[in-house]
Design an enzyme around this catalytic site. Structure first.
Site, mmCIF file in Angstrom:
data_model
loop_
_atom_site.group_PDB
_atom_site.id
_atom_site.type_symbol
_atom_site.label_atom_id
_atom_site.label_comp_id
_atom_site.label_asym_id
_atom_site.label_seq_id
_atom_site.Cartn_x
_atom_site.Cartn_y
_atom_site.Cartn_z
ATOM 1 C CB SER A 202 4.976 2.722 -9.952
ATOM 2 O OG SER A 202 4.046 1.876 -9.350
ATOM 3 C CG ASP A 312 0.731 7.552 -5.064
ATOM 4 O OD1 ASP A 312 -0.176 6.726 -5.235
ATOM 5 O OD2 ASP A 312 1.884 7.424 -5.532
ATOM 6 C CG HIS A 343 0.834 5.785 -8.640
ATOM 7 N ND1 HIS A 343 1.823 5.639 -7.701
ATOM 8 C CD2 HIS A 343 1.016 4.770 -9.529
ATOM 9 C CE1 HIS A 343 2.563 4.598 -7.985
ATOM 10 N NE2 HIS A 343 2.103 4.049 -9.107
#
Length: 632
Positions: A202, A312, A343
């Site tokens: 991320s 995601d 994610h």
């Protein structure tokens, strides 16, 4: 004063300090070869060093910036673990994980402003990097970027201070800047080979992507997992904001993750972030151009191993797909692993060895053949994996499927031949996505649904589909939203890819052009890139609508839209497997069929349930005359 209560140097004196202190450091690039202390077997470093006995220390690296404008250079806090043997002359490569998530605020304070689906961060050393890499002869560093944790300065949410925070650490590992311990004594990275790899998920992986675009010396490779390559594409579709994020989301991020010191010293800087992201409303602007790391891929000197989940919906697959295209264009050494998750970092639950072998090759020059292996690995929903020498795979071809009129019992069709006519819908912001894609054979006022024929053989989508829509709007503004859907027997198997375009941005992302009501216009909706297989016997479906509240912010002006069928089409990058041969007689539209007659059509066997003529198998629905007996 910073949270670690250290004296900082005035801005402008770092160069002078380096001039008199670098004699205590090693020359940049020294000891680049694999040190003899590491153990290598079958092309991989082996876990022969003790994590329990490793050196665990905190250092404060001197940056070259004063991001909070207090007249003092920011120091960047680094927690690091290195094998104990480095105290006796052993030199090791470094794995760097930089992050904004080492905040010193309370969980209650973090949650008080912006809800972020990434969730609360882990504390230092709760991941797997130290446990895996330190025993194999690496140092692992966790970097608190400016304005977060106990680092000085201001968080910039994808901007300059983020980048320079991490660059300072790479510089320190290569002897180009100084650092100290909490007591003020010098911290010298004499144990560092200067070879650095970055890893992160991320935002953490985004920092790796961002720093790589600088071409900084010493950064040999990056492994960004579910990371951002363009902050515009993270917060916005083509000219319209994603529903996941508020209008001033990036400013809100600073309120949640900036440390207490930065929330006092960086008020103006954080306000400027919010102003920058909203100045052009949802359009592309210089603020976002600065945060588009795909613009400078020509400067990347590191290799790139991309990892992304195909489901995601936080960092959408647009991020890796468009970045990959630039890596291909500029021939950057690369690899990609697409898993079927959301994610997440898949290596928490899967073998870490693919990452380990990659780092071994790029940081220790171990000849393990990773660059001769397949360039792309795709994990399918059933758990199987497909390996490809390149991506998209050879044989992928853009296939045009035109929007056609309704068939028997259907609202619309996808055909290889352009037809004629038009269809209408009236935008509604109150319909859930699950409702929007259900019952494609039923006409709904708020959407248009199109179904391709039952597939005779599997069709593999590899890339980003484009939906070209010729339309007439009754208003000056509307989103165009498209959903690519996998249907089986008339039911939804999966929403494969999504995309939305603000019709005002049909000509430019930087400047909106209002629609003229009643005047025909054309727009192209870019869908998220995916690698997905539509199996034989299923159908490719397309849903067109305007507002879709779960996906994008609603446009209150959106109203009735008329779509021209003859010139509107879906362009899908497909690889189509050869259709199987069938022994039963081929269906003919002129023939008459009675109950229990069996025919072949589009690679499937079909049985008639009653008398029929000129009703095509695969178009009559699950309760129609033809029963699908499966592929033949």
């Amino acid at each position: 004063m910073s949270a670690h209560a250290r004296a900082r140097r005035p801005a402008g004196v770092l160069a002078a300090v380096l001039a008199v202190s670098t004699g205590a450091l090693f020359a940049p690039g020294q000891a680049a070869a694999a040190p003899p202390e590491i153990a290598v077997e079958d092309g991989a470093t082996q876990p022969v060093f003790s994590l329990a006995n490793a050196i665990n220390e905190t250092v404060h690296v001197d940056s070259d910036m004063d991001s909070d404008g207090d007249g003092l250079l920011d120091t960047i806090t680094v927690q690091l673990i290195r094998p104990a043997e480095t105290a006796n002359g052993m030199q090791v490569a470094s794995i760097v994980k930089a992050s904004p998530y080492w905040t010193v605020q309370s969980p209650a304070a973090r949650r008080s402003t912006v809800t972020d689906p990434i969730g609360d961060p882990a504390v230092h050393w709760s991941g797997w990097l130290d446990e895996y890499f330190v025993p194999r002869g690496y140092a692992v560093l966790e970097v608190e970027i400016a304005g977060t944790g106990t680092s000085d300065g201001c968080l910039s949410v994808g901007g300059e201070s983020d980048e320079r925070s991490v660059a300072a650490v790479v510089d320190w590992l290569n002897g180009r800047t100084t650092a100290s311990y909490a007591d003020g004594t010098a911290a010298v990275a004499s144990w560092s080979t200067g070879n650095v790899g970055m890893y992160g998920t991320s935002y953490d992986g985004t920092l790796a992507t961002q720093v790589a675009e600088t071409g900084i010396d010493g950064l040999k490779t990056i492994v960004p997992v579910s990371s951002i390559s363009s902050w515009y594409d993270y917060t916005r579709a083509q000219g319209i904001g994603y529903r996941s994020w508020s209008v001033r989301y990036m400013e809100g991020f600073t309120s949640r993750w900036g440390n207490d010191q930065s929330l006092v010293n960086c008020t103006a800087q954080y306000q400027a972030i919010g102003d920058g992201e909203t100045l052009a409303e949802w359009d592309y602007s210089p603020f976002f151009a600065e945060r588009n790391y795909r613009n400078d891929v020509d400067q990347v000197q590191a290799s790139v191993f991309l990892v992304h989940g195909q489901r995601d919906d936080n960092v959408k697959t647009t991020q890796w797909g468009r970045y990959w295209d630039e890596l291909v264009t500029h021939d950057v050494p690369r690899k990609v692993y697409l898993h079927d998750g959301e994610h997440v970092d898949p290596f928490y639950s899967e073998s870490k060895d693919p990452v380990g072998r990659w780092m071994d090759y790029w940081l220790y020059d171990i000849a393990n053949g990773v660059m001769n292996e397949p360039q792309a690995t795709i994990a399918r929903p059933d758990g199987t994996q497909v390996n490809e020498t390149g991506w998209p795979p050879a044989g992928t071809t853009d296939t045009s499927l035109y929007l056609g009129p309704a068939g028997n019992g259907g609202a619309g069709s996808l055909t290889t031949t352009a037809g004629a006519g038009s269809q209408q819908f009236t935008s509604s912001g109150a319909v859930a996505e699950s409702t929007m894609v259900a019952s494609p054979g039923t006409v709904r006022s708020y959407r248009l649904a199109y179904l391709g024929p039952t597939l005779a053989s599997e069709s593999r989508l590899s890339g980003a589909a484009r939906i070209e829509v010729t339309f007439t709007s009754a208003t000056t503004s509307t989103p165009l939203t498209a959903l690519l859907v996998h249907y089986t027997g008339g039911s939804v198997t999966r929403v494969v890819a999504r995309g939305s375009l603000d019709a005002k941005n049909r000509l430019s992302l930087t400047t909106g052009t209002p629609l003229t009501p009643g005047q025909q216009a054309t727009g192209t909706v870019l869908l998220e890139p995916k690698d997905y297989v539509f199996p034989a016997g299923s159908q490719i479906g397309l849903i067109l609508t305007g507002n879709l509240n779960a996906f994008v912010h609603s446009d209150p002006l959106a109203g009735q839209l008329t779509v021209a069928l003859g010139t509107s089409r879906a362009i899908l990058p497909l690889t189509v497997a050869p259709a199987p041969s069938c022994a039963d007689p081929a269906w003919s539209p002129a023939a008459v069929y009675n109950t229990n007659d069996v025919v072949s059509h589009n690679g499937h066997r079909w049985r008639a349930q009653w008398w029929t003529q000129n009703q095509e198998p695969g178009t009559t629905g699950q309760y129609g005359v033809w029963v699908d007996l499966g592929a033949c």
